[in-house]
Scaffold this motif. Structure first.
Motif, PDB file in Angstrom:
ATOM      1  N   VAL A 104       0.855  -1.143  -0.053  1.00 21.17           N
ATOM      2  CA  VAL A 104      -0.086  -0.035  -0.116  1.00 21.17           C
ATOM      3  C   VAL A 104       0.882   1.432  -0.150  1.00 21.17           C
ATOM      4  N   SER A 105       1.988   1.154   0.322  1.00 22.20           N
ATOM      5  CA  SER A 105       3.160   2.082   0.506  1.00 22.20           C
ATOM      6  C   SER A 105       3.830   2.427  -0.862  1.00 22.20           C
ATOM      7  N   SER A 106       3.538   1.649  -1.862  1.00 19.67           N
ATOM      8  CA  SER A 106       4.518   1.665  -3.137  1.00 19.67           C
ATOM      9  C   SER A 106       3.935   2.635  -3.965  1.00 19.67           C
ATOM     10  N   PRO A 107       4.865   3.371  -4.814  1.00 22.66           N
ATOM     11  CA  PRO A 107       4.371   4.447  -5.579  1.00 22.66           C
ATOM     12  C   PRO A 107       3.143   4.141  -6.475  1.00 22.66           C
ATOM     13  N   ILE A 108       3.013   2.738  -7.037  1.00 22.72           N
ATOM     14  CA  ILE A 108       1.875   2.588  -7.878  1.00 22.72           C
ATOM     15  C   ILE A 108       0.764   2.686  -7.013  1.00 22.72           C
ATOM     16  N   ALA A 109       0.790   2.034  -5.714  1.00 25.89           N
ATOM     17  CA  ALA A 109      -0.565   1.905  -4.910  1.00 25.89           C
ATOM     18  C   ALA A 109      -0.943   3.085  -4.278  1.00 25.89           C
ATOM     19  N   ARG A 110       0.078   3.931  -4.051  1.00 28.18           N
ATOM     20  CA  ARG A 110      -0.329   5.310  -3.723  1.00 28.18           C
ATOM     21  C   ARG A 110      -0.971   5.918  -4.895  1.00 28.18           C
ATOM     22  N   ALA A 111      -0.540   5.902  -6.299  1.00 29.03           N
ATOM     23  CA  ALA A 111      -1.068   6.685  -7.321  1.00 29.03           C
ATOM     24  C   ALA A 111      -2.614   6.051  -7.550  1.00 29.03           C
ATOM     25  N   LEU A 112      -2.787   4.731  -7.397  1.00 24.58           N
ATOM     26  CA  LEU A 112      -4.005   4.202  -7.554  1.00 24.58           C
ATOM     27  C   LEU A 112      -5.269   4.463  -6.489  1.00 24.58           C
ATOM     28  N   ILE A 113      -4.815   4.607  -5.054  1.00 24.29           N
ATOM     29  CA  ILE A 113      -5.837   4.748  -3.934  1.00 24.29           C
ATOM     30  C   ILE A 113      -6.664   5.922  -4.487  1.00 24.29           C
ATOM     31  N   GLY A 114      -8.068   5.609  -4.271  1.00 28.49           N
ATOM     32  CA  GLY A 114      -9.266   6.606  -4.605  1.00 28.49           C
ATOM     33  C   GLY A 114      -9.449   6.783  -5.871  1.00 28.49           C
ATOM     34  N   LYS A 115      -8.747   6.322  -6.783  1.00 27.88           N
ATOM     35  CA  LYS A 115      -9.219   6.269  -8.163  1.00 27.88           C
ATOM     36  C   LYS A 115     -10.509   5.280  -8.551  1.00 27.88           C
ATOM     37  N   GLU A 116     -10.875   5.461  -9.694  1.00 29.35           N
ATOM     38  CA  GLU A 116     -12.014   4.506  -9.982  1.00 29.35           C
ATOM     39  C   GLU A 116     -11.799   3.885 -11.428  1.00 29.35           C
ATOM     40  N   GLU A 117     -12.627   2.814 -11.787  1.00 30.32           N
ATOM     41  CA  GLU A 117     -12.495   2.134 -13.006  1.00 30.32           C
ATOM     42  C   GLU A 117     -12.683   3.446 -14.211  1.00 30.32           C
ATOM     43  N   GLU A 152      -4.220   2.864 -17.425  1.00 31.60           N
ATOM     44  CA  GLU A 152      -5.774   2.975 -17.514  1.00 31.60           C
ATOM     45  C   GLU A 152      -6.406   1.920 -16.471  1.00 31.60           C
ATOM     46  N   ILE A 153      -7.224   2.317 -15.349  1.00 31.28           N
ATOM     47  CA  ILE A 153      -7.888   1.448 -14.551  1.00 31.28           C
ATOM     48  C   ILE A 153      -8.750   0.782 -15.341  1.00 31.28           C
ATOM     49  N   VAL A 154      -8.752  -0.388 -15.511  1.00 30.99           N
ATOM     50  CA  VAL A 154      -9.889  -1.552 -16.258  1.00 30.99           C
ATOM     51  C   VAL A 154     -10.884  -1.935 -15.578  1.00 30.99           C
ATOM     52  N   LYS A 155     -10.485  -2.356 -14.445  1.00 29.24           N
ATOM     53  CA  LYS A 155     -11.258  -3.057 -13.542  1.00 29.24           C
ATOM     54  C   LYS A 155     -10.792  -3.062 -12.055  1.00 29.24           C
ATOM     55  N   VAL A 156     -11.775  -3.209 -10.904  1.00 26.63           N
ATOM     56  CA  VAL A 156     -11.381  -3.093  -9.570  1.00 26.63           C
ATOM     57  C   VAL A 156     -12.451  -4.028  -9.010  1.00 26.63           C
ATOM     58  N   GLU A 157     -11.620  -5.019  -8.242  1.00 29.31           N
ATOM     59  CA  GLU A 157     -12.420  -6.289  -7.620  1.00 29.31           C
ATOM     60  C   GLU A 157     -12.245  -6.119  -5.970  1.00 29.31           C
ATOM     61  N   TYR A 158     -13.015  -6.594  -5.431  1.00 30.27           N
ATOM     62  CA  TYR A 158     -13.014  -6.581  -3.986  1.00 30.27           C
ATOM     63  C   TYR A 158     -12.985  -8.125  -3.470  1.00 30.27           C
ATOM     64  N   ILE A 159     -12.049  -8.778  -3.946  1.00 29.84           N
ATOM     65  CA  ILE A 159     -12.178 -10.308  -3.298  1.00 29.84           C
ATOM     66  C   ILE A 159     -11.140 -10.778  -2.491  1.00 29.84           C
TER      67      ILE A 159
END
Length: 158
Positions: A122-135, A151-158
């Protein structure tokens, strides 16, 4: 005391390792030490010293896991109502806009990160850039080798 986020899956994996170390490895090593003691002089008994060293490593790992779990804030992503947003524990499908390559990452705690299995901290640069964004959102990640556009193609909660 700071609490660190951890997925339920990661916590379960650590709990299983802790159970195995305490219930299987500890008794096995204790038995090996007792057997090595029966061989006589402990100063020159390589089996005894090897077993004691292994015992020390197992006890250190037990303490480490107990410390990690005691400071963990366990988050079950399946219970979150994130409405398509990228949050801790989400699995994110990304399309590299420069190479058209698709990658899949699960955002996990620092202790669980394993890039070979698609788990990023969660503290990696890519995760920090993604948090809060949407599909559908486009994200620029500042990487050591230069910026990468996804581009965020899909977000899953599994």
């Amino acid at each position: 005391m700071n609490r660190h986020p951890m997925t339920k899956e990661g916590a379960d994996k650590l709990k299983e390792e802790l159970r195995r170390l305490k219930q299987e490895e500890r008794p096995r090593i204790a038995e090996a030490i007792a057997e090595a003691r029966e061989h006589g002089d402990l100063k020159e008994n390589a089996e005894y010293h090897a077993a004691r060293e292994q015992q020390g490593m197992i006890e250190a790992r037990i303490r480490q896991i107990e410390g990690i779990l005691s400071n963990a804030q366990i988050i079950d992503v399946t219970q979150l109502n994130a409405n398509g947003k990228v949050v801790f524990g989400a699995t994110v499908h990304l399309l590299n806009l420069d190479t058209d390559e698709e990658v899949v990452y699960k955002i996990v705690g620092d202790e669980e990160a394993d890039l070979a299995h698609g788990k990023i901290s969660v503290s990696s640069p890519i995760a920090r850039a993604l948090i809060g964004k949407e599909e559908g959102d486009e994200v620029t990640v500042e990487a050591p080798g230069g910026n990468i556009d996804y581009e965020i193609v899909k977000v899953e909660y599994i």
